[in-house]
Write a protein that holds these residues in place. Structure first.
Motif, PDB file in Angstrom:
ATOM      1  N   GLN A  84      -4.773   5.281   6.632  1.00  0.00           N
ATOM      2  CA  GLN A  84      -3.287   5.022   5.908  1.00  0.00           C
ATOM      3  C   GLN A  84      -3.521   3.736   5.073  1.00  0.00           C
ATOM      4  O   GLN A  84      -3.209   3.864   3.808  1.00  0.00           O
ATOM      5  N   LEU A  85      -3.666   2.710   5.686  1.00  0.00           N
ATOM      6  CA  LEU A  85      -3.759   1.448   5.036  1.00  0.00           C
ATOM      7  C   LEU A  85      -4.914   1.602   4.036  1.00  0.00           C
ATOM      8  O   LEU A  85      -4.685   1.013   2.944  1.00  0.00           O
ATOM      9  N   GLU A  86      -6.053   1.867   4.233  1.00  0.00           N
ATOM     10  CA  GLU A  86      -6.998   2.068   3.170  1.00  0.00           C
ATOM     11  C   GLU A  86      -6.813   3.027   1.861  1.00  0.00           C
ATOM     12  O   GLU A  86      -6.976   2.833   1.009  1.00  0.00           O
ATOM     13  N   THR A  91      -5.798   3.175  -3.459  1.00  0.00           N
ATOM     14  CA  THR A  91      -4.779   3.768  -4.695  1.00  0.00           C
ATOM     15  C   THR A  91      -4.296   2.664  -5.469  1.00  0.00           C
ATOM     16  O   THR A  91      -4.440   2.750  -6.814  1.00  0.00           O
ATOM     17  N   LEU A  92      -3.793   1.387  -4.801  1.00  0.00           N
ATOM     18  CA  LEU A  92      -2.909   0.451  -5.765  1.00  0.00           C
ATOM     19  C   LEU A  92      -4.185  -0.172  -6.503  1.00  0.00           C
ATOM     20  O   LEU A  92      -3.692  -0.558  -7.729  1.00  0.00           O
ATOM     21  N   LEU A  93      -5.200  -0.490  -5.930  1.00  0.00           N
ATOM     22  CA  LEU A  93      -6.281  -1.285  -6.705  1.00  0.00           C
ATOM     23  C   LEU A  93      -6.843  -0.381  -7.810  1.00  0.00           C
ATOM     24  O   LEU A  93      -7.250  -0.781  -8.915  1.00  0.00           O
ATOM     25  N   ASP A  95      -5.388   1.733  -9.420  1.00  0.00           N
ATOM     26  CA  ASP A  95      -4.442   1.931 -10.358  1.00  0.00           C
ATOM     27  C   ASP A  95      -3.788   0.493 -11.338  1.00  0.00           C
ATOM     28  O   ASP A  95      -3.057   0.352 -11.776  1.00  0.00           O
ATOM     29  N   GLY A  96      -4.733  -0.521 -10.768  1.00  0.00           N
ATOM     30  CA  GLY A  96      -4.822  -1.711 -11.714  1.00  0.00           C
ATOM     31  C   GLY A  96      -3.853  -2.839 -11.011  1.00  0.00           C
ATOM     32  O   GLY A  96      -3.817  -3.957 -11.626  1.00  0.00           O
ATOM     33  N   CYS A  97      -3.537  -2.817  -9.565  1.00  0.00           N
ATOM     34  CA  CYS A  97      -2.808  -3.749  -9.042  1.00  0.00           C
ATOM     35  C   CYS A  97      -4.010  -4.907  -8.579  1.00  0.00           C
ATOM     36  O   CYS A  97      -5.344  -4.746  -8.410  1.00  0.00           O
ATOM     37  N   ARG A  98      -3.563  -5.989  -8.934  1.00  0.00           N
ATOM     38  CA  ARG A  98      -4.328  -7.114  -8.508  1.00  0.00           C
ATOM     39  C   ARG A  98      -4.400  -7.431  -7.064  1.00  0.00           C
ATOM     40  O   ARG A  98      -3.310  -7.414  -6.417  1.00  0.00           O
ATOM     41  N   LYS A  99      -5.661  -7.737  -6.479  1.00  0.00           N
ATOM     42  CA  LYS A  99      -5.763  -8.023  -4.971  1.00  0.00           C
ATOM     43  C   LYS A  99      -4.779  -9.409  -4.761  1.00  0.00           C
ATOM     44  O   LYS A  99      -4.008  -9.326  -3.829  1.00  0.00           O
ATOM     45  N   LEU A 127      -8.863  -4.270   5.348  1.00  0.00           N
ATOM     46  CA  LEU A 127      -8.607  -5.591   4.493  1.00  0.00           C
ATOM     47  C   LEU A 127      -9.866  -6.502   4.005  1.00  0.00           C
ATOM     48  O   LEU A 127      -9.818  -6.865   2.791  1.00  0.00           O
ATOM     49  N   ASN A 128     -10.860  -6.679   4.900  1.00  0.00           N
ATOM     50  CA  ASN A 128     -11.751  -7.140   4.563  1.00  0.00           C
ATOM     51  C   ASN A 128     -12.934  -6.585   3.425  1.00  0.00           C
ATOM     52  O   ASN A 128     -13.381  -7.020   2.544  1.00  0.00           O
ATOM     53  N   ARG A 129     -12.800  -5.264   3.579  1.00  0.00           N
ATOM     54  CA  ARG A 129     -13.751  -4.398   2.780  1.00  0.00           C
ATOM     55  C   ARG A 129     -13.147  -4.733   1.081  1.00  0.00           C
ATOM     56  O   ARG A 129     -13.682  -4.443   0.219  1.00  0.00           O
ATOM     57  N   TYR A 130     -11.836  -4.675   1.062  1.00  0.00           N
ATOM     58  CA  TYR A 130     -11.048  -4.778  -0.097  1.00  0.00           C
ATOM     59  C   TYR A 130     -10.751  -6.238  -0.421  1.00  0.00           C
ATOM     60  O   TYR A 130      -9.981  -6.429  -1.507  1.00  0.00           O
ATOM     61  N   GLY A 131     -11.126  -7.028   0.314  1.00  0.00           N
ATOM     62  CA  GLY A 131     -11.038  -8.531  -0.318  1.00  0.00           C
ATOM     63  C   GLY A 131      -9.563  -9.078   0.151  1.00  0.00           C
ATOM     64  O   GLY A 131      -9.024 -10.041  -0.521  1.00  0.00           O
ATOM     65  N   LEU A 132      -8.538  -8.513   0.896  1.00  0.00           N
ATOM     66  CA  LEU A 132      -7.195  -8.736   1.079  1.00  0.00           C
ATOM     67  C   LEU A 132      -7.228  -9.614   2.614  1.00  0.00           C
ATOM     68  O   LEU A 132      -8.111  -9.331   3.324  1.00  0.00           O
ATOM     69  N   GLY A 133      -6.248 -10.470   2.287  1.00  0.00           N
ATOM     70  CA  GLY A 133      -6.021 -11.221   3.608  1.00  0.00           C
ATOM     71  C   GLY A 133      -4.873 -10.452   4.655  1.00  0.00           C
ATOM     72  O   GLY A 133      -4.348  -9.494   4.200  1.00  0.00           O
ATOM     73  N   PHE A 134      -4.323 -11.029   5.511  1.00  0.00           N
ATOM     74  CA  PHE A 134      -3.425 -10.698   6.576  1.00  0.00           C
ATOM     75  C   PHE A 134      -2.588 -11.836   7.049  1.00  0.00           C
ATOM     76  O   PHE A 134      -3.257 -12.751   7.169  1.00  0.00           O
ATOM     77  N   THR A 135      -1.448 -11.609   6.738  1.00  0.00           N
ATOM     78  CA  THR A 135      -0.402 -12.511   6.951  1.00  0.00           C
ATOM     79  C   THR A 135       0.469 -12.265   8.381  1.00  0.00           C
ATOM     80  O   THR A 135       1.326 -11.522   8.344  1.00  0.00           O
ATOM     81  N   PRO A 136       0.392 -13.177   9.378  1.00  0.00           N
ATOM     82  CA  PRO A 136       1.305 -12.786  10.500  1.00  0.00           C
ATOM     83  C   PRO A 136       2.552 -13.434  10.420  1.00  0.00           C
ATOM     84  O   PRO A 136       2.658 -14.852   9.933  1.00  0.00           O
ATOM     85  N   LEU A 137       3.593 -12.695  10.247  1.00  0.00           N
ATOM     86  CA  LEU A 137       4.867 -13.217   9.659  1.00  0.00           C
ATOM     87  C   LEU A 137       5.456 -14.301  10.637  1.00  0.00           C
ATOM     88  O   LEU A 137       6.193 -15.465  10.104  1.00  0.00           O
ATOM     89  N   PRO A 138       4.981 -14.661  12.064  1.00  0.00           N
ATOM     90  CA  PRO A 138       5.516 -15.847  12.698  1.00  0.00           C
ATOM     91  C   PRO A 138       4.767 -17.074  12.109  1.00  0.00           C
ATOM     92  O   PRO A 138       5.394 -18.369  12.503  1.00  0.00           O
TER      93      PRO A 138
END
Length: 382
Positions: A84-86, A91-93, A95-99, A127-138
């Motif tokens: 689901q995440l992938e 799709t976003l990338l 369609d032109g979204c910047r990482k 996330l690593n495959r697409y060069g994105l980070g992960f932000t824990p909200l705490p």
């Protein structure tokens, strides 16, 4: 990387609300597709475009990808699936979204750990495959947000002020819920996913007034976010005592919509429930926060007129106990048990029951059965 101008945000408040109201009037469309493990990534792209996702996510704003973590451990249908995440990120990338404009996040509860959950649910390889980070909200800054809308309950539960993540202000939000039942709210989906993003760890104080709080969260989101969209995974759906101790069933469906109320209503109908009989959906519908009447929702993609999973929301032992304290025969002890330092017993009891009793026994057998399915094999590949 995040540039927040509070003056700009609030000067445009009325303009943004007008645009959101206009979108609500035209967004009661839900896309539904059947999928398979071999085609799911491409199908998520078709789904999002079929639901006109670009109309709902402002191209001028960054997008928070709000994942759904109902358990630190992996259990089918419980939390956002890695495919689901992938599918969404791909799709976003494409369609032109910047990482740099995408912000995958998740929050903590008294019984979950977002960092461990991101590993156990196999979000991190994606996330690593697409060069994105992960932000824990705490780990981010939270600020008091004063909504202009009249709330039903949140301002009474948190009279000192409603704190929200500062990074959410002025951003789009893209929710990634799953199709499942819930012991507190009957169903859980796009609206309930905001419960885990806009409220701090003490959001369990809201369990007593869950349906009213979910309506309040819809009101808050309309003021906080530039755009709202949801992509729901029903490849494996959860029945019974959700959001954890469920029976997972392979259903092969995925859904998307710019109307959080409508997508939750369609998911509820597919599960075999009348959406208008579910309090939070009916209240949102009556307040024109979205459409919960299936007869008024445009469903594109699959014909689901005869779909009925036959699901029934039930209460786990933990949720039953929580409700007995908040609304049942143990109510006289609510303050001392859940609103004092003695409250530590509750997460301890929950973890013992879920992690050390239910998961290795009943849950383990269900996970083994799931592992033999196509989706179970796909999960292992991540």
């Amino acid at each position: 990387m995040f540039d927040f101008n509070p003056c700009h945000k609030y000067n445009l408040h009325s303009v943004k609300l007008t645009r959101l109201k206009e979108n609500i009037m035209s967004r009661s469309k839900v896309a539904v597709l059947k999928t398979s493990p071999s085609s799911v990534l491409e199908d998520y792209g078709k789904l999002m475009r079929l639901a006109d996702y670009k109309k709902h996510l402002s191209p001028d704003s960054d997008t928070v990808i709000k994942l759904n973590l109902s358990w630190t451990k992996y259990f089918p249908a419980c939390s956002s699936q890695p495919w689901q995440l992938e599918g969404v990120v791909k799709t976003l990338l494409e369609d032109g979204c910047r990482k740099e404009s995408l912000w995958p996040v998740e929050n903590k509860t008294v019984v979950t750990n977002p960092v461990k959950g991101a590993v156990n649910n196999k979000w991190m390889p994606v996330l690593n495959r697409y060069g994105l980070g992960f932000t824990p909200l705490p780990d981010v800054e939270w600020v008091v947000f004063k909504p202009k809308a009249k709330l039903l309950m949140l301002d009474k539960i948190f009279p000192e002020g409603i704190e929200v993540p500062k990074m959410f202000l002025g951003k789009n939000v893209l929710h990634l819920p799953t199709v499942k039942t819930h012991g507190h709210s009957t169903t859980t989906g796009a609206i309930k996913n905001s419960f885990g993003g806009l409220l701090k760890e003490v959001r369990h104080y809201c369990h007593k007034y869950m349906h009213e709080v979910l309506v309040d969260l819809m009101l808050l989101q309309r003021e906080i976010h530039e755009g709202i969209f949801a992509v729901m995974d029903g490849t494996v759906a959860g029945d019974g005592a959700g959001p954890r101790t469920m029976i997972p069933y392979v259903k092969d469906y995925i859904l998307a919509s710019g109307d959080s109320v409508a997508i939750d209503a369609v998911a509820a109908k597919m599960m075999g429930m009348d959406p208008m009989s579910i309090p939070y959906l009916r209240m949102c519908h009556d307040r024109k926060l979205g459409c919960a009447n299936p007869g008024e929702i445009e469903i594109v993609g699959e014909d689901i007129s005869n779909v009925n999973f036959g699901f029934e929301a039930k209460k786990s032992f933990v949720i039953w106990g929580d409700q007995m304290i908040r609304k049942g025969f143990l109510r006289p002890f609510e303050k001392i048990l859940l609103h004092s330092p003695l409250m530590v017993w509750a997460p301890f009891a929950s973890n013992v029951y879920h992690d050390f009793f239910w998961y290795p026994t009943v849950g383990g057998n269900r996970i083994k059965a799931f592992a033999r399915t196509g989706w179970g094999k796909l999960f292992e590949k991540y």
